[in-house]
Design a protein around this motif. Structure first.
Motif, PDB file in Angstrom:
ATOM      1  N   PHE A 181       1.717   1.861  -3.439  1.00 31.55           N
ATOM      2  CA  PHE A 181       0.565   2.390  -4.176  1.00 31.55           C
ATOM      3  C   PHE A 181       0.504   3.911  -4.045  1.00 31.55           C
ATOM      4  CE2 PHE A 181      -3.919   3.760  -3.850  1.00 31.55           C
ATOM      5  CZ  PHE A 181      -4.349   3.468  -5.130  1.00 31.55           C
ATOM      6  N   MET A 202      -5.394   6.673  -0.239  1.00 31.07           N
ATOM      7  CA  MET A 202      -6.157   5.728   0.565  1.00 31.07           C
ATOM      8  C   MET A 202      -6.908   6.475   1.661  1.00 31.07           C
ATOM      9  SD  MET A 202      -3.121   2.913   0.885  1.00 31.07           S
ATOM     10  CE  MET A 202      -3.962   1.958   2.147  1.00 31.07           C
ATOM     11  N   ASP A 244       0.822  -1.208   0.000  1.00 29.30           N
ATOM     12  CA  ASP A 244       0.000   0.000   0.000  1.00 29.30           C
ATOM     13  C   ASP A 244       0.856   1.257   0.000  1.00 29.30           C
ATOM     14  OD1 ASP A 244      -2.255  -1.518  -0.039  1.00 29.30           O
ATOM     15  OD2 ASP A 244      -2.708  -1.313   2.085  1.00 29.30           O
ATOM     16  N   TYR A 293      -8.023   5.654  -7.025  1.00 29.87           N
ATOM     17  CA  TYR A 293      -7.041   5.784  -8.099  1.00 29.87           C
ATOM     18  C   TYR A 293      -7.142   7.168  -8.741  1.00 29.87           C
ATOM     19  CZ  TYR A 293      -6.337   0.755  -7.709  1.00 29.87           C
ATOM     20  OH  TYR A 293      -6.041  -0.505  -7.238  1.00 29.87           O
ATOM     21  N   TYR A 302      -9.336   2.416  -1.652  1.00 32.01           N
ATOM     22  CA  TYR A 302      -8.261   2.751  -2.578  1.00 32.01           C
ATOM     23  C   TYR A 302      -8.831   3.616  -3.701  1.00 32.01           C
ATOM     24  CZ  TYR A 302      -5.814  -1.051  -0.183  1.00 32.01           C
ATOM     25  OH  TYR A 302      -5.229  -1.858   0.767  1.00 32.01           O
ATOM     26  N   THR A 329     -12.568   5.466  -6.880  1.00 30.09           N
ATOM     27  CA  THR A 329     -12.484   4.303  -6.002  1.00 30.09           C
ATOM     28  C   THR A 329     -12.495   3.020  -6.819  1.00 30.09           C
ATOM     29  OG1 THR A 329     -13.600   5.487  -4.214  1.00 30.09           O
ATOM     30  CG2 THR A 329     -13.581   3.087  -4.093  1.00 30.09           C
TER      31      THR A 329
END
Length: 415
Positions: A263, A271, A260, A290, A288, A295
């Motif tokens: 990410f 997040m 994560d 993007y 999450y 989402t």
């Protein structure tokens, strides 16, 4: 000379003061929360009866079946709410001061926590009755006895003011507050002249608080690093002065936490984390988001305790992945996430998460009146843990929700 006709006094309707048992029986035939809400708005007597606070005239019937939370779309001009039963949106009549406020929390009984203006004014407001409870403007640092102005970002309540149990000192509010440019925990109880924070260290901590919820007699705060800190209210001294007992868990990182971080660090997105009790256990929902598509995934973790690593150390905590939560569906939001039993609601499935949009529009968007930023109502929907590759972006239907708000994110309305 014409005879003067006597003025007729209208006969009062028998429904204005109808017995509670009759009103409750009628409400039981209204499965739509929109219909029950309009019924409760008829007058204060009907509102009290439907909330279980009426006279209880015998024979008293049980309360009508529970309602799912509605979703409020704030607006300074025309606020609305969405009913998840009939999938319809309705106008929400609110006073001007409430429409202009930013909603930063909600709880059962139709109560909202409001940030009223830029001068640090806050209040509790009840949608049904219109009752307002003024909250303090300042935060008292107990150790050094100084007061500082604060702004509430997210707030949760131990109990609803409508149903607060007796003998426990009444309800309390636990909040993530902005003091200067730092976030810190803040607490208030009926009778206190100021918000309090128990430890000056909390004022200057670099841990970024992301969510707060009341569970198992304590206020639980979650950080962006997924650490958990709890504050339990206790009474100390001969004067029974309120104090908050703090406990920091020694957290064991979940196995995929490093993924994560990649990410986020790789610039793929962001997040958001929510705390929610499910069946008496504290859970964390990780969302999450993007950069290029909103989402994409929601994951659920259960908080579990492990023995201390050594003598004298704190209990260790860890987040364990959950693949399903049988019999429950989740409605998540900052400081107001709830788990609800699906057995009461036909057509709803367990292990489903309903999530609203609680983000800003990009900073380069043309600001609203008074230079306010816009809140987005675009990235929201329904997610099933049984179908991890699909998000229903049409919940609520796009033609029954606005695209944005000029003063506050959308908020759950708990009945």
């Amino acid at each position: 000379m014409a005879t003067k006709r006597p003025r007729l006094t209208p006969t009062p309707s028998v429904w204005v003061d109808a017995p509670d048992n009759i009103l409750l029986r009628l409400a039981a035939y209204l499965p739509s929360s929109g219909d029950r809400i309009r019924m409760s708005f008829a007058n204060k007597h009907w509102s009290r009866a439907l909330r279980g606070e009426g006279q209880g005239r015998p024979p008293q019937l049980p309360l009508p079946p529970p309602l799912l939370p509605c979703l409020i779309f704030p607006s300074t001009e025309a606020p609305t709410f969405f009913c998840p039963i009939d999938l319809m949106s309705y106008p929400l009549p609110l006073p001007r001061a409430v429409r202009n406020a930013r909603i930063c929390g909600s709880t059962e009984g139709g109560w909202l926590v409001l940030a009223l203006d830029a001068r640090h004014a806050h209040a509790l407001y009840n949608i049904y009755s219109g009752n307002r409870i003024t909250l303090p403007r300042g935060l008292r640092i107990t150790e050094v006895k100084i007061d500082l102005p604060l702004v509430l970002r997210a707030a949760t309540l131990s109990y609803s003011p409508s149903y607060s149990p007796r003998g426990r000192g009444g309800y309390m509010i636990g909040a993530i507050a902005l003091v200067g440019r730092r976030r810190c925990p803040a607490f208030w109880q009926e009778g206190l002249e100021n918000w309090i924070t128990p430890d000056p260290e909390d004022m200057w901590t670099r841990r970024r608080l992301q969510d707060v919820i009341y569970c198992s007699g304590a206020f639980n705060f979650l950080t962006t690093a997924e650490s958990l800190v709890t504050y339990t209210p206790v009474l100390k001294g001969d004067n029974n002065e309120l104090s908050m007992l703090r406990y920091d868990y020694d957290m064991v990182r979940r196995q995929d936490y490093a993924d994560d971080l990649l990410f986020i660090g790789g610039g793929h997105g962001s997040m958001v984390r929510y705390l929610v009790p499910i069946g008496g256990w504290l859970h964390m929902v990780v969302r999450y988001i993007y950069n290029d598509g909103g989402t994409g995934v929601l994951r659920v973790f259960r908080f579990e305790l492990k023995p201390p690593a050594s003598y004298g150390r704190s209990f260790r905590g860890t987040w364990v992945p959950v693949k399903e939560f049988q019999g429950h569906m989740l409605f998540v939001g900052p400081a107001c996430s709830r788990s609800i039993d699906v057995a009461h609601f036909h057509g709803f499935e367990d292990s489903t998460i309903y999530f609203p949009d609680d983000c800003f529009f990009p900073a380069d968007t043309q600001p609203a009146a008074d230079n306010r930023r816009w809140y987005s109502f675009v990235d929201m929907g329904r997610y099933s843990l049984f179908d991890v590759d699909s998000i229903d972006e049409f919940w609520p239907p796009k033609d029954r929700r606005p695209e944005r708000s000029d003063n506050a994110p959308c908020t759950w309305w708990f009945h």
